[in-house]
Scaffold this active site. Sequence first.
Site, mmCIF file in Angstrom:
data_model
loop_
_atom_site.group_PDB
_atom_site.id
_atom_site.type_symbol
_atom_site.label_atom_id
_atom_site.label_comp_id
_atom_site.label_asym_id
_atom_site.label_seq_id
_atom_site.Cartn_x
_atom_site.Cartn_y
_atom_site.Cartn_z
ATOM 1 N N GLY A 47 -66.642 30.729 56.187
ATOM 2 C CA GLY A 47 -67.300 31.456 54.880
ATOM 3 C C GLY A 47 -67.158 32.871 54.718
ATOM 4 C CB CYS A 256 -64.025 6.495 33.140
ATOM 5 S SG CYS A 256 -62.291 6.863 32.864
ATOM 6 C CB CYS A 259 -60.744 3.797 35.443
ATOM 7 S SG CYS A 259 -61.768 5.139 36.028
ATOM 8 C CB CYS A 281 -61.366 10.080 35.530
ATOM 9 S SG CYS A 281 -62.199 8.439 35.844
ATOM 10 C CB CYS A 287 -58.527 7.928 35.918
ATOM 11 S SG CYS A 287 -58.876 7.059 34.515
#
Lengths: 317, 367, 260
Positions: A47, A256, A259, A281, A287
């Site tokens: 980080g 979605c 899908c 998506c 997807c």
Amino acid sequence: MRGPLKLQPKMKSKSVPLQEGYNFAYLDEGTKRMIRRTLLKAIAIPGHQIPFGSREMPLPLGWGTGGIQITAALIGPDDILKVIDQGADDTTNAISIKKLFVKTTGVQITERTEKATLIQTRHRIPETPLKEGQVIIYQVPIPEPLRFLEPREPETRKMHALADYGLMYVKLYEDISTHGRIATAFMYPVLVHHRYIASPSPIPRFDNPKMDRMPALQLFGAGREKRIYAIPPYTTVKSLDFEDYPFEIEKWDQQCALCGSRESYLDEIIKDDQGGRLFVCSDTDYCQQRREKGKNASPSEVVAMKAVRRKKGDETT
Amino acid sequence: MYVSAKGGEKAISKAHEFLAEVRRGDLSIPELTVEQIRQQLSLAVDRVMAEGSLYDPELAALAIKQSSGDLIEAIFLLRAYRTTLTRFGVTLPIDTTRMTLLRRISSAYKDIPGGQILGPTYDYTHRLLDFSLLIPSEKGEDQKVLKCEFSTQGEPFARVLEFLHQEGLVESGHSGESETVQDLTLQPLQIPATRDLRLQNLARGDEGFLLSLAYSTQRGFGYNHPFIGEIRVGEVSVEFVPPELGFPIEIGKITVTECEMINQFKGSSTHPPCFTRGYGLTFGHCERKAIAISLLDRALRTREFGEAQEGPAQDEEFVLMHSDNIQASGFVEHLKLPHYVDFQAELTLLRNLRKEYRDPKGEGEQP
Amino acid sequence: MIFSKEPLLKVMGMTKYFGDRVGCRDISFELWPGEVLGIVGESGSGKTTLLNTLSYHLEPTRGIILYWSEQQGLVDLGQLSESQIRYLMRTEWGMVRQNPREGLRMRVSAGANIGERLMALGVRHYGRIRKEVQKWLERVEIDTDRANDLPETFSGGMLQRLQIARNLVTQPRLVLMDEPTGGLDVSVQARLLDLLRALVAEFNLSLIVVTHDLAVVRLLTHRLLVMRHGEIVESGLTDQLLDDPHHPYTQLLVSSVIQV
């Protein structure tokens, strides 16, 4: 990263002519070594932003050059590369970056998340969970999570060094006071390994939980700002919040249109002049795979797909 | 397996074809040659070399041609090419007192040893459109050759500021000099920056940005009372010591513009008052920029002299972090990239906030 | 005032040079819990430098500053890391600037200004922070419905009270104040002074107050240091010093202060 450095890559496909006059993966080996050293340092201090001698790349600064430089420093002839932008494999900038690596390395390109060894991304983490051995490389515009609160670099450096993060919470406090909730939708700051506050890059906060204890190595490159940072596999990554206003992710009432997923991050598509909308998506590979596994498209889905193609695919010059 | 052709890929390749067509323009008009650009747009070539930080007039001219005359795009092309070049060594510092002069002026003195040389300048032209240029002149017609280069014949031209320095009236030109010179193109800029890095940054910086900031110092945002001690433009030789030879050899000549600025004086209980300096150097003939750099170099010495910081031009982080037009244009123009995902996140959040605003449900304190 | 065996602060030979210029020289004094120490002297006499050096905003050239910390016992400020100094400054110490704009974050709400020190100390419960904000706004006599307003919309006196609240929220033991009443109207000054007196009594605060203001000197301080050319020329109990100044400069100063 994997195996010894090979200066002369074997051609993966005879139909991909390599760009002449340039080293494998564009960057010279000295620069790659410098970047790899920076990466090792970054991994050792999760980080923490490490300055590096970012180079000019053939793509503009701010268009993913940090990610491209990391990918170029790591990629070997046996790697399989996936590049996404907004979750999609076929957005113009993702294509452009892929083309650069195809031209300069000849490596195999994939859209399948699980097949890739290196995944370079802008603004998303794939829906398919990443595994050990994979590396995800984020393109980062502003690596400093405190930048919009404190514009001075020497001061933000000091704040990180002293873990003096009161100001970051002041921002969250202000959000709750004004909006009744934390109003940060993307680039939602995280605390890495209980020590450094880092920017997850402009991914939606929907993706933040995927960063926590991810089995894959997460690398972050900011070319213009000349910073690299990293999150090693299985590192604790906590999205900042208050005890009484816990971090939460976006939810949709919709699913979605292609899908039927209710779990994935959805893009909104405006399908007609009346403002009619549908949701699909943002992760095109996820997807696609769901659709391949599932049944054939229903008539309503065909309509949806057409609308999506009009919106997304057939971009004209 | 590679990327299956999708909308994005097709669009990009078509866009590139279209671009090539637009760049070429009307096919009945003869195509520009790189040599024409190099010869006849030489100041554009100089700017591209200076900000591209690569001295190669031919490649700079090529970049201008390739970018349809968009100079920032041309600078970018040159920079991206420069990155890939192998560095085989570092030359000796150039000696501008041994310059073959094209132009040399001082505004601090009426006359200077060696003389003022006006040279080719737009300074005293009347900005009237010259309609005779609409029609190209016949070949050979204007071939009067003006010999406007002044050579030192081996004897160096002393700098104007050296005369002041001999009397102790101006500080030494070595102030803020570091032992080793760092390379901005290999290392990230760290704030606070040393003077070598600052001058490198300014030399690569965007002419427009530097010009406006320098201008702001003249309008009171960090005034530093400047006089141009000297501007000189001309060719200097570049020398390199190959390790196998052990002595310097000339590897080429480059044109540079150098500006030395005399600024307000400083003194303390331990030092008598003397003028301070600002310095600017660029590749090619770029006077406006060299002057701007020397004003900013002085303005950015605020901390060194313990002066109050009153204007943005005196703010090192502000100036140095925003001077590079390749960084700036990259980030400003990246807004053209898709941001669907982030926008969707904002949209969802905003809808939720508006929903809660209308229907608080008693959940959470309403401020 | 509560009496204790140990002083809160002991300053020995503190000196600050700027290059070859004296900021303050050879400053020594002790401060006791609950005590209010005034520092007077004309402009440029080193009062503000003394304050900034004391709080390690400037590093002293020479000298020792000892502080009896509630959490860490006796500490030598010169031996602390920057991180420890910063921690001390936002827990046990406070600093009130003459210009409240320098001591506040003008771009965030009044509430956030008060809550920041709590958040820096790790308080992660919005509701609790909010309660403290309400409490402190009330305590410094600012309407609690101003909590979400930007300080920019506040009057000068309110800004100064907000700055005080921002400092006191972590219940510091020592607060340094640089001309807290400077630039305020007389009536606003009086109200602020009343508030400060009440806060000192309520929280057993120790204050070091740099001031020009005779009202602050008379009504608030127990002891005075008189400064000139960066040095202390006279010190003593406020009442004694005002009634019977010894040093000629103090005599001049007291007479001029009284004329104000």
